[in-house]
Design an enzyme around this catalytic site. Structure first.
Site, PDB file in Angstrom:
ATOM      1  N   GLU B  42       0.857  -1.191   0.000  1.00  0.00           N
ATOM      2  CA  GLU B  42       0.000   0.000   0.000  1.00  0.00           C
ATOM      3  C   GLU B  42       0.894   1.243   0.000  1.00  0.00           C
ATOM      4  OE1 GLU B  42      -2.081   0.173   3.732  1.00  0.00           O
ATOM      5  OE2 GLU B  42      -3.597   1.604   3.033  1.00  0.00           O
ATOM      6  N   LYS B 113      -9.530   2.144  -2.095  1.00  0.00           N
ATOM      7  CA  LYS B 113      -9.774   1.483  -0.803  1.00  0.00           C
ATOM      8  C   LYS B 113     -11.139   1.834  -0.220  1.00  0.00           C
ATOM      9  CE  LYS B 113      -7.241   0.675   3.555  1.00  0.00           C
ATOM     10  NZ  LYS B 113      -6.023   1.087   4.317  1.00  0.00           N
ATOM     11  N   CYS B 146      -5.040  -3.444   2.541  1.00  0.00           N
ATOM     12  CA  CYS B 146      -4.793  -3.443   3.987  1.00  0.00           C
ATOM     13  C   CYS B 146      -6.068  -3.709   4.809  1.00  0.00           C
ATOM     14  CB  CYS B 146      -4.102  -2.133   4.383  1.00  0.00           C
ATOM     15  SG  CYS B 146      -3.168  -2.266   5.928  1.00  0.00           S
ATOM     16  N   VAL B 173       0.276  -2.522  10.708  1.00  0.00           N
ATOM     17  CA  VAL B 173       0.987  -2.250  11.959  1.00  0.00           C
ATOM     18  C   VAL B 173       0.505  -3.182  13.076  1.00  0.00           C
ATOM     19  CG1 VAL B 173       1.578   0.142  11.443  1.00  0.00           C
ATOM     20  CG2 VAL B 173      -0.623  -0.365  12.494  1.00  0.00           C
TER      21      VAL B 173
END
Lengths: 267, 267
Positions: B42, B113, B146, B173
């Site tokens: 991404e 997205k 993501c 993350v």
């Protein structure tokens, strides 16, 4: 509130032994932990590997009048708890792979397995009940059974209908479900209680089934709160914070239900 | 066919360096493995942590005319391969968190997205493109980005539309996605290629983001074919058997698409 599972090792066809054993384990768990909601495995009262639809029909029981239903109903009343149990449900000439939610005041709801796995298609009628959510004390409880885990729509539908806790009676033989149920909890922010069995069956020659145990409790944030071993019967309960299951925010600006883009989803 | 990912460590805002670095890694991967489809992370060309929507607008590029699009297009043509890349897409005054599929003949499709995570809501416009499947040689490729992983409907929709391979540019993350993508592959019987980045950013004081790497390739049966480390840039490719992704049977009598009970599902 506290909720948990009982992981059993049924004797095929011995309904009385299986039910009495499960009731004893429920009594011990609730007595020692104060649990007020307990899940039992799929087909806990009969065992899994029926040789034929006829054999299943002979062992199946009525959702209210069968031995399992009556004994679980007595236990739920005596202990003041709710019990989710998977069993072979007889309805006329049909047999469903069902789960029942029984409370202190009797049967609350029945769910008939929507997604039948492998040979189950020869044994059971496909479920004809919607994914429904029921009150169990303060908790809103949904039921799904074993192979339903593979279909994200099952847990999703229960969560969208307001389930705080998904009770998931199972007879797992493949290794994938315990990890996948973490995903189910995360993506719906619900508790998931998978009650599996242990032991093995080879009633059909050459088709040995070894059940993987690994019953578990997953939190709405994906944490594994409790996970059983693969070999022995056991029971676990944990604290459930229903507020956590009702708060669908995973960041201050991400509510996973409000964030859904249903216009782009295909059903 | 062979497909894979390139795991990068972008320098924030340095589009030329990031793009040239990625192209070099794509060339090396395709040269050494014969891969014909490669996924990048991404926002691979800009980095992730924009301080403002204005900063994102300044760095965002056109899906066809930007430096990233042009250089990737040249590489795709030169190498005869398809590339999926996440980038900040400028469209008028709007910026989308997008992924593009570029092939030897140019841009094949763009996905914006749908599910924006946390601060992304301040930076990007929400995606307005459907989950779509595109041909990349013999493969049918779907894209999601993501945080889309958390919504089972994203991968499901791509699979129902015929995707063999889901390319999943990411800047992860949190630790949950790599395991969850196994579930996504299993429940849809598709390949899933998650291309993540490594390194850290703290462009907003006190908001340090450490990206977890762990890019991976998952097979339709849930096997982890390749998984990268958490620290270093790297690249992996593997053999993809498209027939495996098109055969939705997990037992001789269970086709996971035909088994769906859509009448019981809530959208």
């Amino acid at each position: 509130m506290k909720a948990g599972f009982v992981q059993t090792s049924p004797r095929f066809g011995d309904i009385r032994w299986n039910v009495d054993d499960a009731v004893e384990r429920i009594r011990a768990l609730c007595g020692s932990t104060g649990a007020t909601l307990v899940a039992l495995p799929e087909l806990f009262s009969t065992g899994y590997q029926f040789k034929s639809a006829k054999e299943a029909l002979d062992l199946a029981e009525d959702a209210s009048a069968g031995y399992a239903a009556k004994r679980l109903g007595e236990a739920a009343k005596e202990l003041g708890v709710f019990i989710v149990a998977g069993f072979a449900e007889k309805s006329g000439r049909k047999v469903y792979n069902s789960a029942v939610l029984i409370g202190p005041k009797g049967r609350v709801g029945t769910y008939r397995k929507a997604h039948l796995f492998s040979n189950e298609k020869k044994i059971f009628s496909p479920g004809d009940t919607p994914f429904e959510v029921y009150k169990a004390g303060r908790a809103r409880v949904g039921m799904m059974i074993c192979f339903d885990w593979l279909f994200p729509e099952a847990a999703r539908t229960l969560a969208l209908k307001g389930a705080d806790i998904i009770c998931h009676p199972s007879n797992l033989v493949l290794p994938y479900c315990p990890a996948a149920m973490i995903t189910r909890s995360l993506e719906n922010r619900v508790y998931a209680v998978t009650a599996n069995r242990v032991g093995a069956e080879e009633r059909i020659s050459g088709k040995r089934l070894k059940f993987i145990g690994t019953s578990q409790i997953i939190a709405p944030d994906g944490k594994v709160i409790a996970r059983a071993g693969r070999v022995r019967p056991c029971a676990h309960a944990a604290d459930f914070d229903l507020k956590a299951a009702r708060d669908k925010r995973i960041t201050p600006v991400n509510d996973i239900f409000k964030d859904r883009r249903t216009g782009f989803y295909e059903l």
